[in-house]
Design a protein around this motif. Structure first.
Motif: not given
Length: 101
Positions: A32-38
């Motif tokens: 989830x964090x990866x998607x938000x940041x990318x």
């Protein structure tokens, strides 16, 4: 089922542009964090149903639908037909080239 563990990933940054790559994964805080940041996410979509190591197609559709401002390149897929008409999803074939412009 939501597993609480980090996702194996890589992030490519150039200036303020970010492309993320997940290895085998399931729904977790790391994903989830990866998607938000990318801006773009190259994401595992290898199974119709989720197992302990691979994102299931329904979970993939859920993530994509919740993040329509991102572009998803679904890789490592193969045991199901993908007939989704999601505007922000690409199921690349061999030799597809991505460019950030």
């Amino acid at each position: 089922m939501v597993l609480v563990r980090p996702v194996m990933n890589r992030i490519v940054k150039k200036d303020d542009r970010i492309i993320a790559y997940t290895g085998d994964t399931t729904i977790c805080d790391g994903l989830n964090n990866l998607v938000v940041e990318s801006e773009m996410v190259i994401i595992d979509g290898s199974r119709q149903e989720t197992n302990e190591q691979h994102l299931g197609h329904r979970q993939l559709v859920e993530i994509v639908t919740q993040n329509q401002d991102k572009t998803f390149f679904v890789v490592h897929y193969g045991d199901y037909e993908h007939h989704d008409q999601l505007a922000n999803v690409i199921y690349p074939t061999d030799g597809v080239e991505m460019r950030l412009e």
